[in-house]
Design a protein around this motif. Structure first.
Motif, mmCIF file in Angstrom:
data_model
loop_
_atom_site.group_PDB
_atom_site.id
_atom_site.type_symbol
_atom_site.label_atom_id
_atom_site.label_comp_id
_atom_site.label_asym_id
_atom_site.label_seq_id
_atom_site.Cartn_x
_atom_site.Cartn_y
_atom_site.Cartn_z
ATOM 1 N N LEU A 87 -2.264 109.648 40.897
ATOM 2 C CA LEU A 87 -0.908 109.401 41.379
ATOM 3 C C LEU A 87 -0.864 108.012 42.010
ATOM 4 O O LEU A 87 -1.699 107.685 42.858
ATOM 5 C CB LEU A 87 -0.519 110.458 42.404
ATOM 6 C CG LEU A 87 0.814 110.274 43.125
ATOM 7 C CD1 LEU A 87 1.974 110.328 42.145
ATOM 8 C CD2 LEU A 87 0.966 111.341 44.211
ATOM 9 N N VAL A 88 0.103 107.214 41.594
ATOM 10 C CA VAL A 88 0.219 105.859 42.124
ATOM 11 C C VAL A 88 1.695 105.517 42.278
ATOM 12 O O VAL A 88 2.538 106.047 41.553
ATOM 13 C CB VAL A 88 -0.493 104.849 41.186
ATOM 14 C CG1 VAL A 88 0.168 104.809 39.819
ATOM 15 C CG2 VAL A 88 -0.575 103.474 41.807
ATOM 16 N N LEU A 134 -3.887 101.226 38.018
ATOM 17 C CA LEU A 134 -4.916 102.228 37.775
ATOM 18 C C LEU A 134 -5.784 101.724 36.639
ATOM 19 O O LEU A 134 -5.308 100.983 35.763
ATOM 20 C CB LEU A 134 -4.321 103.578 37.371
ATOM 21 C CG LEU A 134 -3.835 104.550 38.443
ATOM 22 C CD1 LEU A 134 -3.192 105.762 37.782
ATOM 23 C CD2 LEU A 134 -4.946 104.963 39.380
ATOM 24 N N ARG A 135 -7.029 102.144 36.625
ATOM 25 C CA ARG A 135 -7.889 101.847 35.493
ATOM 26 C C ARG A 135 -8.437 103.154 34.924
ATOM 27 O O ARG A 135 -9.082 103.926 35.626
ATOM 28 C CB ARG A 135 -9.054 100.939 35.884
ATOM 29 C CG ARG A 135 -9.839 100.469 34.661
ATOM 30 C CD ARG A 135 -10.953 99.526 35.016
ATOM 31 N NE ARG A 135 -12.138 100.213 35.526
ATOM 32 C CZ ARG A 135 -13.351 99.686 35.539
ATOM 33 N NH1 ARG A 135 -13.534 98.451 35.094
ATOM 34 N NH2 ARG A 135 -14.367 100.357 36.034
ATOM 35 N N LYS A 182 2.936 95.600 26.859
ATOM 36 C CA LYS A 182 2.419 94.231 26.729
ATOM 37 C C LYS A 182 2.629 93.456 28.009
ATOM 38 O O LYS A 182 3.704 93.493 28.610
ATOM 39 C CB LYS A 182 3.119 93.518 25.572
ATOM 40 C CG LYS A 182 2.509 93.768 24.219
ATOM 41 C CD LYS A 182 3.241 92.998 23.133
ATOM 42 C CE LYS A 182 2.691 93.334 21.758
ATOM 43 N NZ LYS A 182 3.462 92.684 20.681
ATOM 44 N N GLY A 183 1.586 92.760 28.429
ATOM 45 C CA GLY A 183 1.662 91.962 29.638
ATOM 46 C C GLY A 183 1.338 92.745 30.898
ATOM 47 O O GLY A 183 1.147 92.155 31.967
ATOM 48 N N ARG A 184 1.289 94.074 30.794
ATOM 49 C CA ARG A 184 0.982 94.906 31.972
ATOM 50 C C ARG A 184 -0.336 95.657 31.810
ATOM 51 O O ARG A 184 -1.048 95.863 32.794
ATOM 52 C CB ARG A 184 2.103 95.916 32.202
ATOM 53 C CG ARG A 184 3.459 95.289 32.455
ATOM 54 C CD ARG A 184 4.496 96.351 32.879
ATOM 55 N NE ARG A 184 4.717 97.363 31.865
ATOM 56 C CZ ARG A 184 4.530 98.662 32.060
ATOM 57 N NH1 ARG A 184 4.109 99.112 33.238
ATOM 58 N NH2 ARG A 184 4.765 99.525 31.077
ATOM 59 N N LEU A 228 -8.778 101.054 30.156
ATOM 60 C CA LEU A 228 -7.361 100.710 30.086
ATOM 61 C C LEU A 228 -6.933 100.337 31.501
ATOM 62 O O LEU A 228 -6.801 101.216 32.370
ATOM 63 C CB LEU A 228 -6.517 101.876 29.571
ATOM 64 C CG LEU A 228 -5.009 101.631 29.521
ATOM 65 C CD1 LEU A 228 -4.687 100.525 28.511
ATOM 66 C CD2 LEU A 228 -4.253 102.908 29.168
ATOM 67 N N GLN A 229 -6.784 99.049 31.732
ATOM 68 C CA GLN A 229 -6.312 98.570 33.024
ATOM 69 C C GLN A 229 -4.795 98.546 32.999
ATOM 70 O O GLN A 229 -4.195 97.880 32.147
ATOM 71 C CB GLN A 229 -6.854 97.164 33.304
ATOM 72 C CG GLN A 229 -6.370 96.560 34.604
ATOM 73 C CD GLN A 229 -6.886 97.286 35.821
ATOM 74 O OE1 GLN A 229 -8.054 97.639 35.893
ATOM 75 N NE2 GLN A 229 -6.014 97.523 36.794
ATOM 76 N N MET A 230 -4.198 99.265 33.915
ATOM 77 C CA MET A 230 -2.740 99.380 33.942
ATOM 78 C C MET A 230 -2.227 98.767 35.239
ATOM 79 O O MET A 230 -2.543 99.260 36.324
ATOM 80 C CB MET A 230 -2.332 100.849 33.850
ATOM 81 C CG MET A 230 -2.889 101.559 32.631
ATOM 82 S SD MET A 230 -2.311 103.263 32.460
ATOM 83 C CE MET A 230 -3.093 104.012 33.886
#
Length: 122
Positions: free
Chosen positions: A10-11, A17-18, A62-64, A78-80
């Protein structure tokens, strides 16, 4: 052969988050991340070719979001960043041992990990 995906949580909106996808049992030529929000179809998020590291993304991330790999650990990430409430979904890791070109189709991937829940609050 196993793909293990983890790292969800949860964020708050705007946070990061990764997610991690750890592969065991064999190597794969292509990895991808998909996600499925409640009541919606599973959709492509991003992919990475193991050899060379070329990536491909859905327009919505894209970009995020960034997909990366660690060759030594046989792991994909997956870096978000800049998360939005609409990113809330169960995220799945997928892989294929012979695919050599990026594919956004679920049917292209033969191996799937269990999902990990990502919830972004507004």
């Amino acid at each position: 052969v196993q793909l293990q995906a983890y790292g969800g949580g949860l964020v708050q909106a705007g946070g990061s988050l990764r997610l991690t996808c750890a592969a065991s049992g064999r190597t794969f030529s292509m990895y991808a991340w998909f996600r499925q929000a409640p009541g919606k179809k599973r959709e492509f998020v991003g992919s990475i070719i193991w050899s060379g590291g070329s990536t491909n993304y859905a327009d919505s991330v894209k970009g995020r979001f960034t997909v990366s790999r660690d060759n030594a650990k046989n792991t994909v990430y997956l870096q978000m960043n800049s998360l939005k409430p609409e990113d809330t979904a169960v995220y799945y890791c997928a892989a294929d041992p012979i695919l050599t070109y990026p594919s956004s189709s679920e049917r292209a991937y033969d191996y799937w990990g269990q999902g990990t829940q990502v919830t972004v609050s507004s």
